[in-house]
Write a protein that holds these residues in place. Sequence first.
Motif, PDB file in Angstrom:
ATOM      1  N   ASP A  55      -1.259  13.778   4.148  1.00 34.54           N
ATOM      2  CA  ASP A  55      -2.205  13.250   5.121  1.00 34.54           C
ATOM      3  C   ASP A  55      -1.740  11.923   5.717  1.00 34.54           C
ATOM      4  OD1 ASP A  55      -4.249  15.068   5.235  1.00 34.54           O
ATOM      5  OD2 ASP A  55      -5.796  13.604   4.708  1.00 34.54           O
ATOM      6  N   LEU A  56      -1.248  11.054   4.840  1.00 31.72           N
ATOM      7  CA  LEU A  56      -0.918   9.697   5.267  1.00 31.72           C
ATOM      8  C   LEU A  56       0.559   9.534   5.616  1.00 31.72           C
ATOM      9  CD1 LEU A  56      -3.014   7.402   2.929  1.00 31.72           C
ATOM     10  CD2 LEU A  56      -3.653   8.518   5.057  1.00 31.72           C
ATOM     11  N   PRO A  88       2.523  10.252   8.102  1.00 32.30           N
ATOM     12  CA  PRO A  88       2.951   9.661   9.388  1.00 32.30           C
ATOM     13  C   PRO A  88       2.707   8.162   9.452  1.00 32.30           C
ATOM     14  CG  PRO A  88       1.493  11.565   9.727  1.00 32.30           C
ATOM     15  CD  PRO A  88       1.471  11.246   8.269  1.00 32.30           C
ATOM     16  N   PHE A  89       1.904   7.652   8.521  1.00 30.17           N
ATOM     17  CA  PHE A  89       1.665   6.212   8.498  1.00 30.17           C
ATOM     18  C   PHE A  89       2.511   5.536   7.432  1.00 30.17           C
ATOM     19  CE2 PHE A  89      -0.985   2.562   6.932  1.00 30.17           C
ATOM     20  CZ  PHE A  89      -0.851   1.772   8.048  1.00 30.17           C
ATOM     21  N   LYS A 121      10.516   2.387   7.231  1.00 25.94           N
ATOM     22  CA  LYS A 121      11.785   1.669   7.271  1.00 25.94           C
ATOM     23  C   LYS A 121      11.785   0.640   8.406  1.00 25.94           C
ATOM     24  CE  LYS A 121      16.365   3.108   5.914  1.00 25.94           C
ATOM     25  NZ  LYS A 121      17.186   4.312   5.771  1.00 25.94           N
ATOM     26  N   GLY A 122      11.167   1.003   9.513  1.00 24.65           N
ATOM     27  CA  GLY A 122      11.098   0.075  10.635  1.00 24.65           C
ATOM     28  C   GLY A 122      10.271  -1.154  10.289  1.00 24.65           C
ATOM     29  N   VAL A 123       9.139  -0.942   9.647  1.00 21.56           N
ATOM     30  CA  VAL A 123       8.322  -2.086   9.241  1.00 21.56           C
ATOM     31  C   VAL A 123       9.113  -2.962   8.283  1.00 21.56           C
ATOM     32  CG1 VAL A 123       6.187  -2.811   8.137  1.00 21.56           C
ATOM     33  CG2 VAL A 123       6.202  -0.749   9.542  1.00 21.56           C
ATOM     34  N   SER A 144       6.893   7.749   7.615  1.00 21.98           N
ATOM     35  CA  SER A 144       7.775   7.756   8.789  1.00 21.98           C
ATOM     36  C   SER A 144       8.135   6.350   9.289  1.00 21.98           C
ATOM     37  CB  SER A 144       7.156   8.567   9.931  1.00 21.98           C
ATOM     38  OG  SER A 144       6.517   9.713   9.457  1.00 21.98           O
ATOM     39  N   PRO A 145       7.160   5.490   9.576  1.00 23.78           N
ATOM     40  CA  PRO A 145       7.550   4.212  10.206  1.00 23.78           C
ATOM     41  C   PRO A 145       7.964   3.145   9.201  1.00 23.78           C
ATOM     42  CG  PRO A 145       5.150   4.447  10.189  1.00 23.78           C
ATOM     43  CD  PRO A 145       5.708   5.641   9.474  1.00 23.78           C
ATOM     44  N   PHE A 169       0.832  -1.192   0.000  1.00 26.81           N
ATOM     45  CA  PHE A 169       0.000   0.000   0.000  1.00 26.81           C
ATOM     46  C   PHE A 169       0.873   1.251   0.000  1.00 26.81           C
ATOM     47  CE2 PHE A 169      -2.509   3.294   2.155  1.00 26.81           C
ATOM     48  CZ  PHE A 169      -3.682   3.260   1.403  1.00 26.81           C
TER      49      PHE A 169
END
Lengths: 326, 326, 326, 102, 102, 102
Positions: free
Chosen positions: C196-197, C199-200, C206-208, C203-204, C49
Amino acid sequence: MGDILALAGSNLLSPIILSFALGLAAALARSDLSVPEAAAKAMSIYLLFAIGFKGGAAVADHGVDANLILSLFAGVLLSFALPLVAFALLRGLTQLGPIDAAAIAAHYGSISIVTFVAASSVLTAQGMEFEGYMVAVAASMEAPAIVSALWLATRGPAGRKVESGLWQEILLNGSIVLLVGAFLIGLITGPRGLEDLAPFIISPWKGVLCLFLLDMGLVAGRGLRNARGILTPALLGFGILMPLVGASLGLATGLALGLIPGGVAMMMVLAASASYIAVPAAMRVALPEANPAISLTLSLGITFPFNLVLGIPLYIAIARTMTGAP
Amino acid sequence: MGDILALAGSNLLSPIILSFALGLAAALARSDLSVPEAAAKAMSIYLLFAIGFKGGAAVADHGVDANLILSLFAGVLLSFALPLVAFALLRGLTQLGPIDAAAIAAHYGSISIVTFVAASSVLTAQGMEFEGYMVAVAASMEAPAIVSALWLATRGPAGRKVESGLWQEILLNGSIVLLVGAFLIGLITGPRGLEDLAPFIISPWKGVLCLFLLDMGLVAGRGLRNARGILTPALLGFGILMPLVGASLGLATGLALGLIPGGVAMMMVLAASASYIAVPAAMRVALPEANPAISLTLSLGITFPFNLVLGIPLYIAIARTMTGAP
Amino acid sequence: MGDILALAGSNLLSPIILSFALGLAAALARSDLSVPEAAAKAMSIYLLFAIGFKGGAAVADHGVDANLILSLFAGVLLSFALPLVAFALLRGLTQLGPIDAAAIAAHYGSISIVTFVAASSVLTAQGMEFEGYMVAVAASMEAPAIVSALWLATRGPAGRKVESGLWQEILLNGSIVLLVGAFLIGLITGPRGLEDLAPFIISPWKGVLCLFLLDMGLVAGRGLRNARGILTPALLGFGILMPLVGASLGLATGLALGLIPGGVAMMMVLAASASYIAVPAAMRVALPEANPAISLTLSLGITFPFNLVLGIPLYIAIARTMTGAP
Amino acid sequence: MQTHKAKRVEIIIEAPMERRLTDALLGAGVTGFTTLPVMGGSGRSGQWTREGQVGRAGMLAVVCLIRPERLDGLLEAAFAVVERHIGVVSVTDCDVLRAERF
Amino acid sequence: MQTHKAKRVEIIIEAPMERRLTDALLGAGVTGFTTLPVMGGSGRSGQWTREGQVGRAGMLAVVCLIRPERLDGLLEAAFAVVERHIGVVSVTDCDVLRAERF
Amino acid sequence: MQTHKAKRVEIIIEAPMERRLTDALLGAGVTGFTTLPVMGGSGRSGQWTREGQVGRAGMLAVVCLIRPERLDGLLEAAFAVVERHIGVVSVTDCDVLRAERF
Ligand SMILES: Nc1ncnc2c1ncn2[C@@H]1O[C@H](COP(=O)(O)O)[C@@H](O)[C@H]1O
Ligand SMILES: Nc1ncnc2c1ncn2[C@@H]1O[C@H](COP(=O)(O)O)[C@@H](O)[C@H]1O
Ligand SMILES: Nc1ncnc2c1ncn2[C@@H]1O[C@H](COP(=O)(O)O)[C@@H](O)[C@H]1O
Ligand code: NA
Ligand code: NA
Ligand code: NA
């Protein structure tokens, strides 16, 4: 004393503790609220990865402290020793047979990583640091307690030999491997790696911890509901006494190692906390005659909430006083 | 009117709606795209926790409005009343027997928390606030509709007594407990707690909502595909008419309570939306003879998309006009 | 050359690669570390996604390049052609029969979206851009390879007809639908939607990816452990040679299309990578006689790590040199 | 259709013992089996559920179709593993298609 | 190996009815059973799948090994719960190891 | 309780073949079946586990209760699907409650 109460009070009303309380209350009231097993496992992987990585990155930042090896060594010793204390207490205080007592002792010699994570969040909120390698100490304390406990359970004349495959299984337990692995990744990639992953492993961390503790509350509550009749007053007393005994030994160890105040508090937390992931599975394999409901209910239903609510602020306050921190 | 259309248009092209549309289209085209059950449940836990927490923190911030109790009371009444309206409409418009009509009526008297969440995201995008306690109102509206519907289904001579355990089960339903619990946690920890958890419950929120709506679209599409032949034109009409009727009653309630414009819109959304989580399970237990495919397809396949795409902007526009908001 | 090594070195020590290595090592050492299936699927949905959305938003931002259609077309052609090359290599180098060779060829003609995602993270770290529509090219390359491979496998006198439902199944495969759908959503909602999206999905991210690669490492390691004896030296050679051959064809295609340096690198990555999600399922349906362990072990255990560790930095360096980028 | 007599063995065993059981089965030459997840249950040691569990807790079901003459070897191998452990073992007569697979 | 005659009862029931069924079983003195997850299925009320579901939807399978003489008590208890509900109940003859556990 | 003779068919099949199998069953007039998840297993094509898998990999178990006289139709429909594929099919005698449901 007033300080401890204030800290305990503010701790008590943190989202983390309240989430645990919500889960506990929901399960005790027989609500059908539940977190899917896969989600709970995913959160625990996230928390282990994040805490391990942060510890490694901190060590990379501050340089490897001469104390690292010594602390690991002390942690291993402590984990070997704690089951002996727990076993003696259990045999003295309760009617449990040696097998059940040994199984419980293994849980209390090992550590609970969520208690460690929750304590790190309280320390951070108070601006207290702790040595990054405490994560590695935590990992090193997971397994030795199992060895002591098996020795306690099998030393009699009827003693069986422990099956060989078990040792490898215990040492390569998923949570140890992930914690140590993430620690190493943090150590190698250092502060730059941490910065890269911060929006994943730092920012949302506290929120994930809330949901994870919600689940822990649910599991603990279900356990307590099914364990009516299992928990005698003596066992309950052990569930509160043992973390205090453990914390005292942790305090002595931390002071002897010359850790900074936060580090001493963490050593107390580790010694005071009881395993509810790695050890239960190992006990099912090695001591199948032990009743798993007793140890899990004690560790997750009594000692975990005690540490979460009262223990952590208490240990921090004591660590502060004893290290002469302001 | 132009305003409503513009709002509907911009709403229509938001990532949230488009994600739902993607899921719907994929399922209707028989793609094997699917979200694991555990992931869907985890997202719904996240959304309930986040929306509840935010509501509680908002109440803590603004002080408890005198209207809180009154609004809860009004919500409960509305939830009791709506099934009567829905039942009358269904018996007038369709050929359904009393059991099926009552089961559907229960869905429409209760609420859909995702519709609420989606509406809150539209309101926020427009800079409109709503009373934080609307979350508590939402929770209070989940269950009463089930009571009315069971009364409708069992009042005849053949009426059976409703089994006692059911009430506890309905009131302690996981989604109610989590919503109310998170609301209380938000209320207790207040804006400071919210700030702490913001990187988890505020920043990534919209993105999670997108993936959750993708899943809702998939589930709705699968339902529609399997329900060919079940949905008569009269039922379809009910699926569009009932939310409008509900929204009107919600409007009257909101105005009578003197809510702010966003609050009135939310009351309309709650009244207009239909449950697809808590009520279906309760109906399986209490009215097993009712065909679950009809109510779920109506609520998830017709009314939910209608509210998402047209209803929400419409209700907001009406709430603005009727409260004289700019 | 020094540059490539430096890049390979820094790549090698990135959290992403180290996470993969951790998973691989844990599985090879028989640790019981494991990521729940639902969590792995949820992460892959998130990554598809996010990457699709970002690609679409980038296209919306830069305007539709005249090259978009041409690139899609080239991608399809490449995916058709690569299995022919792979098949010839396999039949020349190894003892495999036509069915097994065709099944493997399908994997290598298709693409691995995680390799694409990992490459995009390396490019971003180096401040290199690539055309947003490369995501669409990736989607377009998933399926054609299956067609070629089935033709290769069934052209003989014993050739069976391919069952009709299969084509629809392949084209509407979940990962294609999600990637294309998210691309379209990003295209429609544009930079505003992305903001809008962010921060989802940014941002995270690379960690996922780290945790997802941890899981990929675990799966690859388990595969390698179970596949002892399956992987002959010739097959191993193919697993390294084929990505290089693919990358060369990708390079030629990228240069011919006049893509920017990052785009050329991406075309190489796509051509070099081998599918391990969509194609294996299609092969089980269409060529059940093929041994799935061979193709999966090759693609996930050999080619994927090769690309991750050495391939990506190599392809980027070559793309830079060949496009004359600084 | 042509079917053949066989036995269906169902072993409900603690999750931490899974690898030991499958290793024992493979050791006894039983190479065909399927493992099914279990959500919860009840027995002499109380009730349990897998919901929200983090550790390798709970039980699993291992189903094994086998030629009748090989049943005893299987049961002995399985019994050696489950002997000291909680869990249950049941055997049912069945008919299988494609006997050459067993 | 020494085995004993027993019955294997498999009850496929709606998930929201799970607690009622297990309570009824325990009430009838049936303390041993195992619950297995179900992914989907088909019946007179149509086809369904658990994929992406949020609520307590779908079915579950409860497997119960029991001594033959206790079968009737079990079936009556189970029937009282499933009577008005969708789902199926089947009984198979089987042999169990360690009969003292039942 | 009143029970009726029936057959319990258990088909362990590759996950990507699920829709084909259920379509074939429905095509043969078999409208009642239940699909159970499978975690892993072992067979002639080696050992596998579902852990951490992203694709539609692994096997599934489809359980089907059916009147004895309809067994052959079911087996033929199922066999046409599984014929070229890995997996196993077993049939057990059983008794069912509420025969009118089958
Ligand atoms: N009679 C039974 N029928 C089916 N499953 C059983 C039975 N007895 C025990 N089990 C399963 O085995 C587990 C351990 O049983 P026990 O050793 O009796 O505590 C239970 O939690 C059940 O999952
Ligand atoms: N003959 C059958 N064999 C196996 N499972 C069945 C059968 N009939 C029904 N089921 C299961 O029970 C559920 C409800 O069945 P029904 O009441 O016929 O709609 C189905 O969705 C299946 O999961
Ligand atoms: N004898 C058996 N008993 C139970 N399951 C089996 C058996 N043989 C094969 N299976 C299952 O079917 C899958 C494929 O088997 P095979 O075709 O032998 O590789 C295995 O991975 C098992 O899940
Ligand atoms: Na401890
Ligand atoms: Na409503
Ligand atoms: Na390729």
